[in-house]
Design a protein around this motif. Structure first.
Motif, PDB file in Angstrom:
ATOM      1  N   THR A  88      37.438 -35.762   1.990  1.00 35.27           N
ATOM      2  CA  THR A  88      37.588 -37.003   1.233  1.00 35.27           C
ATOM      3  C   THR A  88      38.456 -38.061   1.904  1.00 35.27           C
ATOM      4  N   ALA A  93      40.355 -41.139   0.170  1.00 41.44           N
ATOM      5  CA  ALA A  93      39.764 -41.544  -1.110  1.00 41.44           C
ATOM      6  C   ALA A  93      40.276 -40.671  -2.253  1.00 41.44           C
ATOM      7  N   HIS A 132      36.742 -50.843  -6.928  1.00 36.94           N
ATOM      8  CA  HIS A 132      35.803 -49.999  -6.179  1.00 36.94           C
ATOM      9  C   HIS A 132      36.209 -48.524  -6.261  1.00 36.94           C
ATOM     10  N   THR A 136      32.473 -44.217  -0.032  1.00 39.05           N
ATOM     11  CA  THR A 136      33.514 -44.119  -1.066  1.00 39.05           C
ATOM     12  C   THR A 136      34.575 -45.205  -0.892  1.00 39.05           C
ATOM     13  N   ASP A 186      25.781 -44.537   3.452  1.00 39.40           N
ATOM     14  CA  ASP A 186      25.579 -43.665   2.305  1.00 39.40           C
ATOM     15  C   ASP A 186      24.241 -42.916   2.389  1.00 39.40           C
ATOM     16  N   VAL A 239      30.791 -40.967  -7.607  1.00 42.15           N
ATOM     17  CA  VAL A 239      30.661 -40.072  -6.455  1.00 42.15           C
ATOM     18  C   VAL A 239      31.363 -38.736  -6.681  1.00 42.15           C
ATOM     19  N   ASP A 249      34.938 -47.003  -9.413  1.00 42.38           N
ATOM     20  CA  ASP A 249      33.503 -46.718  -9.304  1.00 42.38           C
ATOM     21  C   ASP A 249      33.246 -45.491  -8.430  1.00 42.38           C
ATOM     22  N   THR A 250      34.020 -45.361  -7.345  1.00 42.42           N
ATOM     23  CA  THR A 250      33.872 -44.204  -6.464  1.00 42.42           C
ATOM     24  C   THR A 250      34.168 -42.911  -7.211  1.00 42.42           C
TER      25      THR A 250
END
Length: 448
Positions: free
Chosen positions: A131, A134, A162, A107, A91, A170, A165-166
């Motif tokens: 991406t 994701a 997760h 991600t 990251d 993000v 959260d991504t």
């Protein structure tokens, strides 16, 4: 700067070539290197980098070929646990390409080792985001493909968390005008709500139409993401592991496939995959052969129905067709399981038949009707009142559930899957049952 999306319809897979100042970076390239070499040649540039978002489950990547034959550096998250030489990207790390920069965004969600790459233009402004699996057009990547595969085994529930959260931390903060370039489009098994014909988008568009960017409750997000995911094709775990090692160059590998000249060279204990059109197959085929017609989804269904490490033969109607299906097997790394390829021009002994439409329409109870569509398709539209729903991908294991006291009529939504399914049932049920294919005629039975 030049960006080209290289899209594979058969796998609904998108790769990208980006050029700046005579240098080219590839993102998630498919097995066939030629489109990327053509891009580099067109721009009089050299391929210097391959950025992998993660070890892919649904196609074979050519990253190792570009590294060994063209000197490109492979970049990937070190959590992927790959066995080839690579440059680690975590990251916030960056890679410079000519006048542009790739910034790494970690991600996780589809996989625990997933990177997204944010492309910054010459002025440092965010231009596009690659991406991977994701973020898709209208969906996010499914979180259930890494249970038992890859260097990190993680439960789907944890990965789904997760992913939330991504999305929140993000993707949502990115500017609306940033272009979204995903690794897959409609028809891919890597997501469940991918029905748009668009293969790219923007963050602004996804903010307004993608359910995942609109759901702010983590528990509801996780529940929605986990529910209704389609069956995982057999080849997916194999593909993850092989991509962590890297595949051999495609041209050299398919060149090792043995081409047979006579039917008597076939080993009767090895599965035959007949790739000719369903109508041709039904006129005459080998006993026990499966019909997987060469079509837009051939490689997907080959990997779904044939387990990794299972040897099989490929039959085709011409040398051109045979060459084509061998190349398609290589797109999922299955060419090394092909025991031999054979062109068939003479008549073959076993005939199959389509269902009698008049009888099926007037008295469907004379048949055991097997619907091989997915469960959600069958639930949404039941074509025959009394039918048994066994999705095609489950048919081999569940064939014994099919009653054989009446002729077995097999249908799907358009005829492609029923061609495969009827050939499988012919083999599995043997002489004890008469199997007929409704085929394309099913459209006449569907409710308006």
């Amino acid at each position: 700067m030049n960006i080209e999306q290289i899209y594979d319809e058969g796998l609904a897979q998108a790769a990208y070539a980006i050029e700046s100042e005579g240098q080219v970076a590839l993102i998630d390239p498919g097995r066939d290197p030629q489109p990327y070499l053509d891009f580099a040649r067109k721009h009089q540039a050299r391929i210097v980098a391959v950025l992998e978002t993660h070890p892919h489950a649904d196609f074979a990547s050519s990253h190792l070929e570009f590294a060994r034959k063209h000197g490109a550096k492979i970049y990937i998250n070190p959590k992927a646990g790959v066995s080839y030489n690579f440059e680690p990207l975590e990251d916030g790390d960056t890679v410079r390409l000519g006048k542009v920069t790739f910034k790494t965004l970690f991600t996780p969600g589809h996989s625990p080792d997933h990177n997204t790459y944010l492309l910054l233009d010459e002025t440092g402004k965010p231009h596009a985001v690659f991406t991977g699996d994701a973020l898709f057009v209208g969906d996010v990547g499914r979180p259930d493909l890494r249970e038992g595969a890859g260097s990190i085994n993680m439960k789907k529930e944890e990965l789904a968390g997760h992913m939330f959260d991504t999305v929140q931390q993000v993707f949502k903060p990115l500017p609306d005008e940033v272009r979204v370039y995903p690794a897959h489009g409609a028809g891919s098994a890597c997501g469940k709500q991918m029905d748009s014909n668009e293969t790219f988008s923007t963050i602004g568009k996804e903010r307004t139409r993608n359910w995942a960017l609109q759901e702010n409750d983590k528990h509801r997000f996780v529940r929605e993401l986990l529910e209704g995911q389609v069956h995982v094709p057999q080849y997916f775990p194999y593909e993850v592991e092989q991509n962590r090692k890297g595949f051999a160059p495609m041209t050299e590998s398919i060149g090792q496939v043995k081409i047979l000249n006579e039917l008597d060279e076939l080993d009767g204990q090895i599965q035959v995959v007949d790739t000719r059109p369903a109508a041709v197959y039904k006129q005459g085929h080998l006993q026990g052969a499966w019909n997987i017609p060469d079509g837009s989804k051939f490689e997907h269904w080959l990997g779904t129905l044939i387990a990794p490490e299972t040897p099989f033969y490929l039959l085709a109607g011409s040398q051109e067709n045979l060459d084509q299906v061998i190349r398609k097997t290589a797109k999922i790394g299955y060419e090394r399981f092909v025991r031999g390829g054979l062109v068939v021009t003479n008549s073959l002994p076993v005939q199959s038949h389509y269902a009698d439409q008049d009888t099926l329409r007037q008295d469907p109870e004379q048949f055991t009707i097997v619907d091989v569509r997915r469960e959600d398709e069958a639930a949404q539209e039941k074509i025959f009142e009394y039918s048994l729903n066994i999705p095609l991908q489950e048919l081999q294991e569940r064939a014994e559930e099919v009653p054989v006291d009446k002729p077995v009529a097999v249908h799907c939504a358009g005829g492609y899957r029923s061609a495969m399914a009827s050939s499988i049932l012919e083999q599995r049920l043997g002489q004890q049952a008469t199997v007929v294919d409704v085929g394309e005629a099913i459209r006449e039975f569907q409710q308006k």
